[in-house]
Scaffold this active site. Structure first.
Site, PDB file in Angstrom:
ATOM      1  N   ASN A   7       0.858  -1.196   0.000  1.00 45.48           N
ATOM      2  CA  ASN A   7       0.000   0.000   0.000  1.00 45.48           C
ATOM      3  C   ASN A   7       0.893   1.247   0.000  1.00 45.48           C
ATOM      4  O   ASN A   7       1.737   1.409   0.890  1.00 45.48           O
ATOM      5  CB  ASN A   7      -0.893  -0.031   1.248  1.00 45.48           C
ATOM      6  CG  ASN A   7      -1.843   1.148   1.291  1.00 45.48           C
ATOM      7  OD1 ASN A   7      -1.426   2.288   1.111  1.00 45.48           O
ATOM      8  ND2 ASN A   7      -3.109   0.889   1.536  1.00 45.48           N
ATOM      9  N   HIS A  10       0.909   6.166   2.003  1.00 44.76           N
ATOM     10  CA  HIS A  10       1.733   7.033   2.853  1.00 44.76           C
ATOM     11  C   HIS A  10       2.688   7.912   2.049  1.00 44.76           C
ATOM     12  O   HIS A  10       3.064   8.995   2.498  1.00 44.76           O
ATOM     13  CB  HIS A  10       2.562   6.203   3.835  1.00 44.76           C
ATOM     14  CG  HIS A  10       1.775   5.722   5.023  1.00 44.76           C
ATOM     15  ND1 HIS A  10       0.510   6.151   5.329  1.00 44.76           N
ATOM     16  CD2 HIS A  10       2.099   4.832   5.994  1.00 44.76           C
ATOM     17  CE1 HIS A  10       0.092   5.555   6.418  1.00 44.76           C
ATOM     18  NE2 HIS A  10       1.037   4.739   6.851  1.00 44.76           N
ATOM     19  N   HIS A  43      -5.575   3.781  -1.963  1.00 41.58           N
ATOM     20  CA  HIS A  43      -6.941   4.060  -1.505  1.00 41.58           C
ATOM     21  C   HIS A  43      -7.320   5.444  -1.996  1.00 41.58           C
ATOM     22  O   HIS A  43      -6.755   6.444  -1.536  1.00 41.58           O
ATOM     23  CB  HIS A  43      -6.954   3.998   0.030  1.00 41.58           C
ATOM     24  CG  HIS A  43      -8.310   4.149   0.643  1.00 41.58           C
ATOM     25  ND1 HIS A  43      -8.527   3.953   1.990  1.00 41.58           N
ATOM     26  CD2 HIS A  43      -9.517   4.474   0.127  1.00 41.58           C
ATOM     27  CE1 HIS A  43      -9.806   4.148   2.264  1.00 41.58           C
ATOM     28  NE2 HIS A  43     -10.432   4.482   1.148  1.00 41.58           N
ATOM     29  N   ARG A  45      -9.600   8.103  -1.519  1.00 41.10           N
ATOM     30  CA  ARG A  45     -10.613   8.524  -0.553  1.00 41.10           C
ATOM     31  C   ARG A  45     -11.473   9.619  -1.146  1.00 41.10           C
ATOM     32  O   ARG A  45     -11.022  10.377  -2.007  1.00 41.10           O
ATOM     33  CB  ARG A  45      -9.937   9.031   0.728  1.00 41.10           C
ATOM     34  CG  ARG A  45      -9.400   7.903   1.588  1.00 41.10           C
ATOM     35  CD  ARG A  45      -8.788   8.450   2.867  1.00 41.10           C
ATOM     36  NE  ARG A  45      -8.537   7.368   3.801  1.00 41.10           N
ATOM     37  CZ  ARG A  45      -9.369   7.003   4.774  1.00 41.10           C
ATOM     38  NH1 ARG A  45     -10.496   7.660   4.978  1.00 41.10           N
ATOM     39  NH2 ARG A  45      -9.072   6.004   5.564  1.00 41.10           N
ATOM     40  N   ARG A  49      -7.375  12.791   0.443  1.00 40.03           N
ATOM     41  CA  ARG A  49      -6.375  13.302   1.393  1.00 40.03           C
ATOM     42  C   ARG A  49      -4.956  12.805   1.084  1.00 40.03           C
ATOM     43  O   ARG A  49      -3.983  13.386   1.551  1.00 40.03           O
ATOM     44  CB  ARG A  49      -6.752  12.929   2.828  1.00 40.03           C
ATOM     45  CG  ARG A  49      -6.498  11.494   3.185  1.00 40.03           C
ATOM     46  CD  ARG A  49      -6.515  11.314   4.686  1.00 40.03           C
ATOM     47  NE  ARG A  49      -7.858  11.299   5.192  1.00 40.03           N
ATOM     48  CZ  ARG A  49      -8.246  10.467   6.182  1.00 40.03           C
ATOM     49  NH1 ARG A  49      -7.392   9.648   6.736  1.00 40.03           N
ATOM     50  NH2 ARG A  49      -9.478  10.485   6.602  1.00 40.03           N
ATOM     51  N   GLU A  70      -8.393   0.544  -3.457  1.00 44.32           N
ATOM     52  CA  GLU A  70      -9.248   0.493  -2.265  1.00 44.32           C
ATOM     53  C   GLU A  70     -10.235   1.641  -2.351  1.00 44.32           C
ATOM     54  O   GLU A  70      -9.838   2.767  -2.708  1.00 44.32           O
ATOM     55  CB  GLU A  70      -8.367   0.715  -1.039  1.00 44.32           C
ATOM     56  CG  GLU A  70      -8.407  -0.369  -0.026  1.00 44.32           C
ATOM     57  CD  GLU A  70      -7.496  -0.035   1.123  1.00 44.32           C
ATOM     58  OE1 GLU A  70      -7.803   0.883   1.893  1.00 44.32           O
ATOM     59  OE2 GLU A  70      -6.464  -0.705   1.248  1.00 44.32           O
ATOM     60  N   THR A 101      -8.392   3.085   7.856  1.00 49.53           N
ATOM     61  CA  THR A 101      -9.619   2.290   7.877  1.00 49.53           C
ATOM     62  C   THR A 101      -9.747   1.611   9.243  1.00 49.53           C
ATOM     63  O   THR A 101      -8.824   0.939   9.687  1.00 49.53           O
ATOM     64  CB  THR A 101      -9.572   1.213   6.765  1.00 49.53           C
ATOM     65  OG1 THR A 101      -9.079   1.828   5.575  1.00 49.53           O
ATOM     66  CG2 THR A 101     -10.933   0.627   6.521  1.00 49.53           C
ATOM     67  N   GLU A 151     -10.647  -9.809   2.248  1.00 51.46           N
ATOM     68  CA  GLU A 151      -9.425  -9.420   2.961  1.00 51.46           C
ATOM     69  C   GLU A 151      -9.790  -9.396   4.434  1.00 51.46           C
ATOM     70  O   GLU A 151     -10.629  -8.593   4.876  1.00 51.46           O
ATOM     71  CB  GLU A 151      -8.929  -8.044   2.511  1.00 51.46           C
ATOM     72  CG  GLU A 151      -7.646  -7.669   3.276  1.00 51.46           C
ATOM     73  CD  GLU A 151      -7.077  -6.308   2.899  1.00 51.46           C
ATOM     74  OE1 GLU A 151      -7.279  -5.850   1.766  1.00 51.46           O
ATOM     75  OE2 GLU A 151      -6.421  -5.720   3.783  1.00 51.46           O
ATOM     76  N   HIS A 191      -3.789  -5.109   7.646  1.00 50.45           N
ATOM     77  CA  HIS A 191      -3.978  -3.994   8.570  1.00 50.45           C
ATOM     78  C   HIS A 191      -3.137  -4.206   9.815  1.00 50.45           C
ATOM     79  O   HIS A 191      -3.310  -5.185  10.527  1.00 50.45           O
ATOM     80  CB  HIS A 191      -5.439  -3.760   8.967  1.00 50.45           C
ATOM     81  CG  HIS A 191      -5.720  -2.297   9.113  1.00 50.45           C
ATOM     82  ND1 HIS A 191      -5.293  -1.573  10.192  1.00 50.45           N
ATOM     83  CD2 HIS A 191      -6.295  -1.416   8.272  1.00 50.45           C
ATOM     84  CE1 HIS A 191      -5.621  -0.312  10.019  1.00 50.45           C
ATOM     85  NE2 HIS A 191      -6.228  -0.176   8.860  1.00 50.45           N
TER      86      HIS A 191
HETATM   87  N1  PXP Z   1      -5.918  -3.250   4.124  1.00 55.50           N
HETATM   88  C1  PXP Z   1      -6.814  -2.242   4.153  1.00 55.50           C
HETATM   89  C2  PXP Z   1      -8.197  -2.534   3.710  1.00 55.50           C
HETATM   90  C3  PXP Z   1      -6.457  -0.955   4.578  1.00 55.50           C
HETATM   91  O1  PXP Z   1      -7.364   0.033   4.598  1.00 55.50           O
HETATM   92  C4  PXP Z   1      -5.123  -0.718   4.955  1.00 55.50           C
HETATM   93  C5  PXP Z   1      -4.707   0.667   5.380  1.00 55.50           C
HETATM   94  O2  PXP Z   1      -4.728   1.542   4.316  1.00 55.50           O
HETATM   95  C6  PXP Z   1      -4.219  -1.787   4.883  1.00 55.50           C
HETATM   96  C7  PXP Z   1      -4.633  -3.044   4.492  1.00 55.50           C
HETATM   97  C8  PXP Z   1      -2.779  -1.612   5.250  1.00 55.50           C
HETATM   98  O3  PXP Z   1      -2.697  -1.380   6.618  1.00 55.50           O
HETATM   99  P1  PXP Z   1      -1.311  -0.910   7.247  1.00 55.50           P
HETATM  100  O4  PXP Z   1      -0.997   0.425   6.650  1.00 55.50           O
HETATM  101  O5  PXP Z   1      -1.604  -0.866   8.704  1.00 55.50           O
HETATM  102  O6  PXP Z   1      -0.288  -1.944   6.862  1.00 55.50           O
END
Ligand code: PXP
Length: 239
Positions: A7, A10, A43, A45, A49, A70, A101, A151, A191
């Site tokens: 992901n 960030h 993602h 949004r 953001r 996402e 999330t 997921e 997550h």
């Molecule tokens: N899966 C989903 C559905 C998420 O919303 C996120 C956070 O954006 C992640 C995985 C990744 O989580 P983390 O950034 O805590 O590794």
């Protein structure tokens, strides 16, 4: 062997902190892929953001592996996904004030709505994953709504404070994986996973993909993105 999906939100969050054009999440996606990531997640949004429409369009063009978009299950996002055609979509609940999330989708609360969203996305050739808590009844609802993949939300496990909590929450995930496999769903997890709490997942070989962002980006700031991705892949593939 399980895959790593990275992901990159960030990277865009840092860019947006200064409202400038660096660092570029598109460049980060290329580096993550070259380091062995088999999917890139972003993602989009509703408040844009971090990832924005330009990022998504460019990511679609440059990603060589798979793009997982996402998004909330709302009309605006379904239309954008239909235009961009990511390889897959992950439906997540979305609240404006949340830092990330917070919980899984409550599919049971509105199964008809989710079924319609899946139908529209599937009509565009997009596979659909549902981000759900490790709750067999939500997994069954996702299955009935037409999900290809679930997921499983690992955030509660990742946030466990005591050993007993961690054990109980891991066992819930294990049961959710079994339930998903019985329904012949594709299985991902994510997550809050990091370089330490991922290790227990060697006992759940049915999980096909891990979605990880924060811990990889946190390590990348210190050692570089290439190494941070390779370190995580080393753990996942070494299971
Ligand atoms: N899966 C989903 C559905 C998420 O919303 C996120 C956070 O954006 C992640 C995985 C990744 O989580 P983390 O950034 O805590 O590794």
């Amino acid at each position: 062997m399980a895959r790593l999906a990275v992901n990159i939100d960030h990277i865009a969050t840092i860019r947006e902190a200064r409202k400038t054009d660096v660092p570029d999440p598109v460049l980060a996606a290329g580096i993550a892929e070259m380091a062995g990531a088999e999917c890139i997640i972003c993602h989009l949004r509703e408040d844009r953001r971090h990832i924005n429409d330009r990022d998504l369009a460019l990511l679609r063009k440059v990603i060589k592996t798979r793009l997982n978009m996402e998004m909330a299950a709302v009309d605006e996002m379904v239309k954008i996904a239909g235009d961009i055609r990511p390889d897959m979509v992950t439906l997540v609940p979305e609240k404006r004030q949340e830092l990330t999330t917070e919980g899984g989708l409550d599919v049971k609360a509105d199964p008809g709505h989710y079924a319609k969203v899946v139908e529209r996305l599937a009509g565009k050739g997009i596979r659909v994953s549902f981000f759900v808590d490790p709750d067999p009844s939500q997994i069954e609802a996702a299955h009935k709504a037409g999900a290809d993949i679930v997921e499983i939300h690992t955030g509660h496990y990742s946030n466990a404070v005591t050993e007993q909590e961690e054990e109980e929450r891991f066992q819930r995930i294990a049961l959710a994986v079994e339930a998903s496999a019985d329904m012949k769903l594709g299985i991902s997890a994510g997550h809050g996973l990091d370089y330490w709490n991922i290790n227990r997942f060697r006992f759940l070989p049915r999980i096909q993909e891990y979605s990880i962002g924060h811990s990889i980006m946190a390590r990348a700031i210190i050692v570089g993105l290439d190494r941070a991705v390779r370190d995580m892949i080393g753990l996942i593939k070494g299971f």
